[in-house]
Scaffold this active site. Structure first.
Site, PDB file in Angstrom:
ATOM      1  N   ASP A  23      52.545  33.916  33.741  1.00 49.61           N
ATOM      2  CA  ASP A  23      52.064  34.603  32.541  1.00 49.61           C
ATOM      3  C   ASP A  23      51.488  35.940  32.955  1.00 49.61           C
ATOM      4  O   ASP A  23      50.806  36.049  33.968  1.00 49.61           O
ATOM      5  CB  ASP A  23      51.060  33.752  31.740  1.00 49.61           C
ATOM      6  CG  ASP A  23      49.676  33.729  32.321  1.00 49.61           C
ATOM      7  OD1 ASP A  23      48.949  34.724  32.163  1.00 49.61           O
ATOM      8  OD2 ASP A  23      49.305  32.710  32.930  1.00 49.61           O
ATOM      9  N   ASP A 114      43.847  30.315  23.282  1.00 47.83           N
ATOM     10  CA  ASP A 114      43.012  30.638  24.442  1.00 47.83           C
ATOM     11  C   ASP A 114      41.533  30.487  24.089  1.00 47.83           C
ATOM     12  O   ASP A 114      41.018  31.201  23.232  1.00 47.83           O
ATOM     13  CB  ASP A 114      43.319  32.071  24.872  1.00 47.83           C
ATOM     14  CG  ASP A 114      42.741  32.438  26.218  1.00 47.83           C
ATOM     15  OD1 ASP A 114      41.618  31.994  26.528  1.00 47.83           O
ATOM     16  OD2 ASP A 114      43.395  33.176  26.971  1.00 47.83           O
ATOM     17  N   GLU A 116      38.137  30.865  25.848  1.00 45.90           N
ATOM     18  CA  GLU A 116      37.319  31.337  26.962  1.00 45.90           C
ATOM     19  C   GLU A 116      35.994  31.853  26.403  1.00 45.90           C
ATOM     20  O   GLU A 116      35.879  32.126  25.212  1.00 45.90           O
ATOM     21  CB  GLU A 116      38.017  32.461  27.718  1.00 45.90           C
ATOM     22  CG  GLU A 116      39.332  32.073  28.359  1.00 45.90           C
ATOM     23  CD  GLU A 116      39.931  33.234  29.119  1.00 45.90           C
ATOM     24  OE1 GLU A 116      39.322  33.697  30.115  1.00 45.90           O
ATOM     25  OE2 GLU A 116      41.008  33.707  28.710  1.00 45.90           O
TER      26      GLU A 116
END
Length: 218
Positions: A23, A114, A116
């Protein structure tokens, strides 16, 4: 992860025989993907971003399909959500991102959400609902869902280590231990085993693709 994923045999790392992938947010041409495939990289995950973020939602994913990563199961995308006041709701960000790559003629297998610590608020319940809203919008648009995160740095601080509200979806586990296996995974959030391990990040990629993250699955 503000980036997208790649893995390399050229690096000296310990891994068991399985599948390596990439990625990265860098632009990759069709010939670049062909080169990666010839060097035993078998999957790609590209960022489709969100409102207010620069992405390559269609071109990289389309080039990956053209460059010998020819099945949806080998070409995924990830959404790095935005939490500033200009970015819109969780559902709107998913809708905008999915429509952007679909309208650009791209297709992907799984959309990884995602999670985070970057730019999330401190209210765990609010963060949990944001994730549930993203998942709900994915499902309403017929998009297969996965979660990108890790335990101590991200999941624990964003939603609480024991929150299992999306544990029915696969986890892309971020742990930069340089080892391409699941051996050091400790269950959290309702997950007992990852689907993918992102085991190294921001390394120089092969085939002139720029900095990449390295990934593995069995």
């Amino acid at each position: 992860m503000n980036r997208f994923v790649v893995a390399f045999l050229a690096l000296t790392v310990s891994y068991s025989a399985a599948t390596l992938g990439i990625d990265t947010i860098s632009a990759i041409s069709t010939s670049g993907f062909q080169c990666l495939r010839s060097n035993n990289y078998a999957f790609y995950i590209g960022r489709v971003g969100a409102t207010g973020r620069s992405t390559r939602p269609a071109s990289n994913i389309k080039n990956a399909h053209s460059g010998a990563l020819e099945w949806n199961s080998n070409v995924d995308a990830y959404l790095f959500p935005c939490h500033s006041s200009c970015c819109g709701s969780a559902k709107q960000q998913v809708s905008d991102s999915v429509n952007a790559f679909r309208n650009g003629g791209a297709k992907c297998g799984t959309l990884w959400l995602d999670v985070e610590i970057y730019n999330w608020g401190s209210n765990l319940a609010t963060n949990q609902q944001f994730i549930l809203d993203m998942v709900s919008q994915c499902k309403s648009m017929g998009v297969t869902v996965g979660i990108y995160t890790n335990n101590n740095n991200n999941w624990q601080n964003v939603v609480g280590i024991d929150w299992a509200g999306v544990s029915s979806y696969p986890i892309w586990w971020a742990n930069y231990n340089g080892v391409a296996n699941f051996n050091n995974f400790k269950p959290f959030g309702g997950w007992s085993k990852p689907a993918i391990h992102q085991y190294s990040g921001d390394v120089k990629g092969p085939c002139s693709v720029g900095n990449v993250d390295m990934n593995w699955y069995p």
